[in-house]
Structures are given as C-alpha cells and as structure tokens.
Design an enzyme around this catalytic site. Sequence first.
Site, PDB file in Angstrom:
ATOM      1  N   CYS A  56      30.587  38.319  32.483  1.00  9.84           N
ATOM      2  CA  CYS A  56      30.611  38.882  31.119  1.00  9.84           C
ATOM      3  C   CYS A  56      31.493  40.122  31.056  1.00  9.84           C
ATOM      4  CB  CYS A  56      29.199  39.244  30.667  1.00  9.84           C
ATOM      5  SG  CYS A  56      28.083  37.850  30.629  1.00  9.84           S
TER       6      CYS A  56
HETATM    7  C1  BEZ Z   1      27.767  36.775  34.506  1.00  6.86           C
HETATM    8  O1  BEZ Z   1      28.111  37.114  33.396  1.00  6.86           O
HETATM    9  O2  BEZ Z   1      28.410  37.103  35.482  1.00  6.86           O
HETATM   10  C2  BEZ Z   1      26.578  35.914  34.727  1.00  6.86           C
HETATM   11  C3  BEZ Z   1      25.515  35.995  33.858  1.00  6.86           C
HETATM   12  C4  BEZ Z   1      24.396  35.249  34.099  1.00  6.86           C
HETATM   13  C5  BEZ Z   1      24.365  34.413  35.204  1.00  6.86           C
HETATM   14  C6  BEZ Z   1      25.464  34.312  36.056  1.00  6.86           C
HETATM   15  C7  BEZ Z   1      26.581  35.082  35.809  1.00  6.86           C
END
Ligand code: BEZ
Length: 210
Positions: free
Chosen positions: A45
């Site tokens: 994210c």
């Molecule tokens: C991420 O944004 O890196 C992420 C969020 C939830 C689970 C796995 C990755």
Amino acid sequence: MAIRLGDEVPNFSADTTEGRIDFHQWKAGKWAVLFSHPRDFTPVCTTELGAVAKLKPEFEKRNTRVIGLSVDPLDAHERWVQDIKDVTGAQVNFPMIGDPDKKVADMYDMIHPNASDTATVRSVFIIGPDNKLKLTLTYPASTGRNFFEILRAIDSLQLTAKHQVATPADWQPGEDVIIVPAVSDEDAKKRFPGYVTKKPYLRTTPHPQG
Ligand code: BEZ
C-alpha cells in the site's frame, strides 16, 4: 450488492484527509478513480499511494479526480503520509477516506470475506462524469496495481465514449483502433475513410482525432 458496469455509483459523505466530502459533489461532473487498499502502514500500500501521488498530473490531464480509501481512521492516514514520502519521495496529494466503520467499504463491496473479514481488497472503480461505473478491477492484498494500466484504461474509456470505436489488446494511445460492429460498412466509409478490413467483423482505423 455488487455495483455493476453501467450502474450509477452510490453517493456517500465521508471524512477524508482533505476534509468532509459528499462524493458526487466532490467529483462534480469529472471522471473519478475510487480505489481501496487493505490497511495503512503496510508495504504494498505504501508503494501504491506514492505511485498514485506521482501520477496525479496524468490523472488531471484526463479530467479525472483520484481518491483512496481504507478502513483505517483518518489520524492513521495522516501519520502514514510521512512514511509514504520517506519511501517513495512523493507527498500524498489526493484525499484518502477514513472508513473505520466500513460504511463506504460495505456500500461498494470492497470487503471480500473469503480474502479478509476486516480489510478492504484492492478495488478500483473508474466512474464517468455521469456518475456511472465504467470499469472495475479487484486485486488481492499481495498484488500491487499497475497505475499506468489504469491511465491507459481511462484513455480507452474516454475515446470509446466519444467515437464508435473499441481498443484492441494492449492498445496504447495513438495506435489504431477498431470500428465497432454496430457501424455498417457504408457508415464506416463516411466516418472512417480509408479504414482497413482485416475480417468482415474486424475493421481498423487510425486513432480518431478530436
Ligand atoms: C500490503 O499492502 O503490503 C499488504 C496488505 C495486506 C496484506 C499483505 C500486504
């Protein structure tokens, strides 16, 4: 219930990092990209939000507003912005909706319980100036999105809304397009002089101007 292509997207009021908005008023006759991400302070994210911030001028060129959402509260979004800047070099320059009560996430079916009961998936809604849904994408948490593809899709949506054409696989702006089957050969001769017939159902023409 899922929102389907061609449906008017539901309106909502929400608190964002740029103040409270009424969604339909906020987009005000423009195109919009509403996208969700699973959680704040997560690695994928963080890279996505920086990528979108860097591409904001490209969205603006396309008369398109961008808005993010996660089920974290606003104060978390506000703290996370500094991390996004540290990691990607980009200052978040679009609103992020804080949706801790999942009001918008539920309305737009952004929580897929077999993936996660608590976090939003990576949804993308591309919405037209008429507030109708033009395109939607759903990615899992582990797969970051390609925002150049989202810009390319907007280019196709805007072109095909204006001209009776469709865009082929892997099309890029400036490349030839397809004349839609609903246009007769007689009409095609007038509208797209010099078009090429590859098959009776597959006629191509240069990218229309204007
Ligand atoms: C991420 O944004 O890196 C992420 C969020 C939830 C689970 C796995 C990755």
